[in-house]
Design a protein around this motif. Sequence first.
Motif, short mmCIF file in Angstrom:
data_model
loop_
_atom_site.label_atom_id
_atom_site.label_comp_id
_atom_site.label_asym_id
_atom_site.label_seq_id
_atom_site.Cartn_x
_atom_site.Cartn_y
_atom_site.Cartn_z
N THR A 80 0.86 -1.18 0.00
CA THR A 80 0.00 0.00 0.00
C THR A 80 0.89 1.23 0.00
O THR A 80 2.11 1.14 0.19
N ALA A 81 0.28 2.40 -0.15
CA ALA A 81 1.05 3.64 -0.15
C ALA A 81 1.77 3.87 1.18
O ALA A 81 2.79 4.56 1.23
N ALA A 82 1.23 3.28 2.26
CA ALA A 82 1.84 3.43 3.58
C ALA A 82 2.90 2.38 3.86
O ALA A 82 3.49 2.38 4.94
N ILE A 86 1.50 -6.37 0.60
CA ILE A 86 0.33 -6.99 -0.01
C ILE A 86 0.67 -8.33 -0.64
O ILE A 86 0.00 -9.34 -0.41
N ALA A 87 1.72 -8.35 -1.48
CA ALA A 87 2.03 -9.58 -2.22
C ALA A 87 3.48 -9.54 -2.68
O ALA A 87 4.13 -8.50 -2.67
N ARG A 88 3.97 -10.70 -3.08
CA ARG A 88 5.29 -10.77 -3.72
C ARG A 88 5.33 -11.97 -4.66
O ARG A 88 4.55 -12.93 -4.52
N VAL A 331 -5.09 -8.12 3.18
CA VAL A 331 -4.95 -9.54 2.89
C VAL A 331 -3.67 -9.75 2.07
O VAL A 331 -3.48 -9.12 1.03
N GLN A 332 -2.79 -10.60 2.54
CA GLN A 332 -1.53 -10.84 1.87
C GLN A 332 -1.64 -12.03 0.92
O GLN A 332 -2.29 -13.02 1.23
#
Length: 348
Positions: A80-82, A86-88, A331-332
């Motif tokens: 996220t911008a912060a 999230i994912a990789r 959610v990751q």
Amino acid sequence: MKRIRPRKTFWGTLALLTLLIALWTAAVGGVAAQDAPPPYAGSWGELGVDPGDFAYPYDVATDADGNVYVVSWNQVQKFTAAGVFIARWGGVGSADGQFQAPSALALDSQGNIYVADSGNYRIQKFDADGEFLLKWGSEGEGDGQFGNPTGITVDSQDNVYVVDQSNNRIQKFNSDGEFLLKWGEGAYGVDGKFWGPHRIAVDADDNLYITDRDRIEKFDGEGNSLAAWGSLGSADGQFSEPWAIAVDAAGDVYVSDWGTAAQATQQRVIKFTSDGTFLTQWGVRGDEAGEFDTPYGVALHPSGNVYVADTGNHRIQVFGDTPLATPTPVVQTSVYLPGIQSGQSSSR
């Protein structure tokens, strides 16, 4: 009786006229007032191989929704911008979706991600969730081949431009990887000719900006030279090792500059107008907030903030008037292949 006008009226009028002439001259001559450096807005990341950690983040990009993508150590991570993970996806290797020393990434209008997979001499394309879509390229000097792809950007028509560093050229492809044109090979020092170009960025008019040795070069989408600026040094507007480059919505250009020139060690980001007029700069060597150790990536966020991949400090730093929001868990997900932590040199 004759009235005597005070002398201060004359000098006041003269001062006003001088000021008006100076303002008119600046406007006519295109002189830009210098900006204040943007304030520090936050950062995230540390050395490691777990989700959200970095090992030498080489580039950073943002999408229209404000998500942030970082390429480092044989993987791409999405935040996220912060800075909330999230994912990789990725892993060391040459299979589809794997990487060998990936160095840069860019997004198209559909949110697809293109990665310069330098060690495999190819470009890989993924959707926004990290699912592999296609690839192109191989080692060589022919059309569509690469010597060392180190930079990538996508224009408003989803054409893809790749910095082919070892071949001293830019190659242009459509979104399916079909070769369209190339330029840049030849005698360095002539506008439009390169010597080890590094990165590339595009503006709202589809003009292209390339960092090349100790200068910036500007082209249209067909490779026609439009402008060039810079020289070796440590003064305002000079470069030691110009690397990452990005353009904001107003057309201003941001360049990361690191290395040693004129006996000064430079670790900074420099901002210019679209024609190369110096506006401001910030950063010194270090690991405190606002300091850098080899900043390899720069990106502009929809908020107006500047995101910098502070490579040697294994973190992303953010600058601008919008402080990072309080992180909110998400959610990751992962499209993740084992072995991310091996197989890549820390040097570039």
